[in-house]
Design an enzyme around this catalytic site. Structure first.
Site, PDB file in Angstrom:
ATOM      1  N   ASN A  64      -8.528   2.016  -0.157  1.00  0.00           N
ATOM      2  CA  ASN A  64      -9.056   1.676   1.203  1.00  0.00           C
ATOM      3  C   ASN A  64     -10.147   2.913   1.195  1.00  0.00           C
ATOM      4  O   ASN A  64     -10.303   3.819   0.522  1.00  0.00           O
ATOM      5  CB  ASN A  64      -8.211   1.454   2.343  1.00  0.00           C
ATOM      6  CG  ASN A  64      -7.319   2.782   2.592  1.00  0.00           C
ATOM      7  OD1 ASN A  64      -7.635   3.792   1.932  1.00  0.00           O
ATOM      8  ND2 ASN A  64      -6.457   2.602   3.128  1.00  0.00           N
ATOM      9  N   GLU A  87       3.754   6.307  -4.433  1.00  0.00           N
ATOM     10  CA  GLU A  87       5.056   6.362  -3.642  1.00  0.00           C
ATOM     11  C   GLU A  87       6.014   6.945  -4.746  1.00  0.00           C
ATOM     12  O   GLU A  87       7.301   7.022  -4.071  1.00  0.00           O
ATOM     13  CB  GLU A  87       5.512   5.366  -2.847  1.00  0.00           C
ATOM     14  CG  GLU A  87       4.959   5.554  -1.280  1.00  0.00           C
ATOM     15  CD  GLU A  87       5.294   4.520  -0.268  1.00  0.00           C
ATOM     16  OE1 GLU A  87       4.970   4.577   0.856  1.00  0.00           O
ATOM     17  OE2 GLU A  87       5.963   3.653  -0.836  1.00  0.00           O
ATOM     18  N   GLY A 112      -2.328  -3.982   2.980  1.00  0.00           N
ATOM     19  CA  GLY A 112      -3.052  -3.584   1.982  1.00  0.00           C
ATOM     20  C   GLY A 112      -2.193  -3.992   0.796  1.00  0.00           C
ATOM     21  O   GLY A 112      -2.564  -4.329  -0.144  1.00  0.00           O
ATOM     22  N   ASP A 113      -0.931  -3.866   0.900  1.00  0.00           N
ATOM     23  CA  ASP A 113       0.231  -4.208  -0.285  1.00  0.00           C
ATOM     24  C   ASP A 113       0.023  -5.684  -0.253  1.00  0.00           C
ATOM     25  O   ASP A 113       0.227  -6.186  -1.473  1.00  0.00           O
ATOM     26  CB  ASP A 113       1.720  -3.818   0.268  1.00  0.00           C
ATOM     27  CG  ASP A 113       1.607  -2.465   0.369  1.00  0.00           C
ATOM     28  OD1 ASP A 113       0.870  -1.512  -0.278  1.00  0.00           O
ATOM     29  OD2 ASP A 113       2.635  -1.784   1.259  1.00  0.00           O
ATOM     30  N   GLY A 131       5.983  -6.575  10.798  1.00  0.00           N
ATOM     31  CA  GLY A 131       6.773  -6.040   9.710  1.00  0.00           C
ATOM     32  C   GLY A 131       6.078  -6.319   8.413  1.00  0.00           C
ATOM     33  O   GLY A 131       5.096  -6.780   8.063  1.00  0.00           O
ATOM     34  N   ASN A 171      11.363   1.119   0.615  1.00  0.00           N
ATOM     35  CA  ASN A 171      12.057   1.580   1.640  1.00  0.00           C
ATOM     36  C   ASN A 171      12.592   0.413   2.637  1.00  0.00           C
ATOM     37  O   ASN A 171      12.184  -0.474   2.608  1.00  0.00           O
ATOM     38  CB  ASN A 171      10.460   2.170   2.369  1.00  0.00           C
ATOM     39  CG  ASN A 171       9.972   3.392   1.500  1.00  0.00           C
ATOM     40  OD1 ASN A 171      10.719   4.137   0.881  1.00  0.00           O
ATOM     41  ND2 ASN A 171       8.754   3.763   1.784  1.00  0.00           N
ATOM     42  N   LYS A 210       5.733   0.503  -0.663  1.00  0.00           N
ATOM     43  CA  LYS A 210       4.444  -0.197  -1.197  1.00  0.00           C
ATOM     44  C   LYS A 210       4.812  -0.883  -2.252  1.00  0.00           C
ATOM     45  O   LYS A 210       4.319  -1.989  -2.766  1.00  0.00           O
ATOM     46  CB  LYS A 210       3.282   1.184  -1.322  1.00  0.00           C
ATOM     47  CG  LYS A 210       3.118   1.495  -0.059  1.00  0.00           C
ATOM     48  CD  LYS A 210       1.933   2.671  -0.201  1.00  0.00           C
ATOM     49  CE  LYS A 210       1.854   3.670   1.088  1.00  0.00           C
ATOM     50  NZ  LYS A 210       1.564   2.704   2.225  1.00  0.00           N
TER      51      LYS A 210
HETATM   52  O1  RIB Z   1       2.079   0.156   2.796  1.00  0.00           O
HETATM   53  C1  RIB Z   1       3.207  -0.009   4.037  1.00  0.00           C
HETATM   54  C2  RIB Z   1       4.338   0.706   3.551  1.00  0.00           C
HETATM   55  O2  RIB Z   1       4.012   1.807   3.534  1.00  0.00           O
HETATM   56  C3  RIB Z   1       5.675   0.259   4.379  1.00  0.00           C
HETATM   57  O3  RIB Z   1       6.233  -0.791   4.136  1.00  0.00           O
HETATM   58  C4  RIB Z   1       6.327   1.882   4.459  1.00  0.00           C
HETATM   59  O4  RIB Z   1       7.437   1.430   3.838  1.00  0.00           O
HETATM   60  C5  RIB Z   1       5.455   2.676   3.542  1.00  0.00           C
HETATM   61  O5  RIB Z   1       5.638   2.777   2.166  1.00  0.00           O
END
Ligand code: RIB
Length: 308
Positions: free
Chosen positions: A187, A143, A253-254, A289, A14, A43
């Site tokens: 989570n 996603e 989290g990512d 960010g 994204n 994500k």
């Molecule tokens: O987990 C965070 C992400 O969730 C963001 O970067 C956004 O793009 C959404 O997908």
């Protein structure tokens, strides 16, 4: 087949359009004086970048659109050291976009327009099978279309490639699929969604063990600044987090997921990998960010040694 240590992440990319605001807007409210910025996110992409920056050998599979962002995103993945051979640019659609509000307290709320991410399905998925068969681990989030996630989990499981699933954004997942997941990283919101059970923080270990009882091998339940609990065969541990000043939690989290898989594929055990991932995520929330906040392996190791 001999397994490599390659990390294959299949997921979303994204462009995050971020408005920093004093507080998250209420329904019907207009907030002036927002600070606008654009950052790369998604994500899947965040986890791929986090794994690569943590030292992992990463192949990222994702669909981009036909717009000004696609080439820049591709270049940024290459710069992070990611194998981009399986990233496709589709005609006539836009790259995924996330509209994000971030409050002064560092909290966020996000709406995602999937664009090309929503087309990662069909024949293109079967073409990934040889890549997945030789990989050490397949990393997925929610996603991209759910049938794609299902097909990939089933295939990876059938050929003995480890599966790490981060069920975000929260969706209901059939138990049958969860049983084919080696490590589930989620989570509290996602855990409540999957199990249909609400729970207090003090019951987090019970919740993680409940999910193991349903057939998941290892469950890592993340609790934000409270750290995480880890449950699995012979495992029942609480891992504390670090005290940091949160500027922006987007992508924390990512970062955790990517850092975890990189460390795990490097040969660390689950608990050591969770400790490393906890430090990476803590560092990430001190910066703004999603992808710009992801630390390198060296930064994480330095942070950990300074915190001792
Ligand atoms: O987990 C965070 C992400 O969730 C963001 O970067 C956004 O793009 C959404 O997908």
């Amino acid at each position: 087949m001999e397994k490599s240590t390659e990390i294959v992440v299949v997921g979303s990319t994204n462009v995050d359009m971020v408005a920093r605001v004093a507080h998250l807007p209420l329904p019907g409210e207009t907030i002036g004086e927002a600070e606008y910025s654009v950052a790369y996110g998604g994500k899947g992409a965040n986890q791929a970048v986090a794994a690569a920056k943590a030292g992992g050998r990463v192949t990222f599979v994702s669909y981009l659109g036909e717009d000004v962002y696609a080439d820049a995103l591709l270049a940024s993945f290459k710069e992070a050291g990611i194998n981009t051979e399986y990233i496709r640019k589709l005609r006539g659609v836009s790259t995924g976009v996330a509209l994000i509000f971030v409050s002064e307290a560092g909290e966020n709320c996000i709406a995602v327009a999937p664009g090309a991410n929503g087309l990662l399905q069909g024949d293109g998925v079967r073409e990934l099978f040889p890549l997945i068969e030789r990989a050490g681990v397949l990393v997925l989030q929610l996603e991209i279309p759910f049938p794609t996630v299902t097909a990939l989990v089933e295939y990876a499981h059938s050929v003995g490639t480890k599966v790490v699933l981060n069920p975000a954004p929260a969706k209901k997942i059939p138990l049958d699929l969860l049983r084919q997941v080696d490590v589930l990283i989620l989570n509290e919101t996602e855990a409540a969604f999957i199990t249909d059970k609400s729970f207090q923080e003090a019951e987090a270990m019970d919740m993680a063990q409940y999910l193991c009882g349903e057939g998941v091998q290892t469950v890592i339940l993340t609790l934000g600044k409270k750290g995480s609990v880890v449950a699995g065969k012979g495992l029942a541990e609480s891992i504390p987090s670090y005290k940091v000043k949160a500027v922006d939690t987007t992508g924390a989290g990512d970062t955790f997921c990517g850092a975890f898989v990189a460390r795990w594929m490097e040969g660390s055990d689950v608990l050591a990998s969770v400790r490393f991932a906890t430090a990476a995520a803590a560092l990430s929330v001190t910066r703004a960010g999603a992808q710009p906040s992801i630390p390198s392996k060296e930064e994480v190791l330095e942070f950990v040694s300074n915190e001792k």
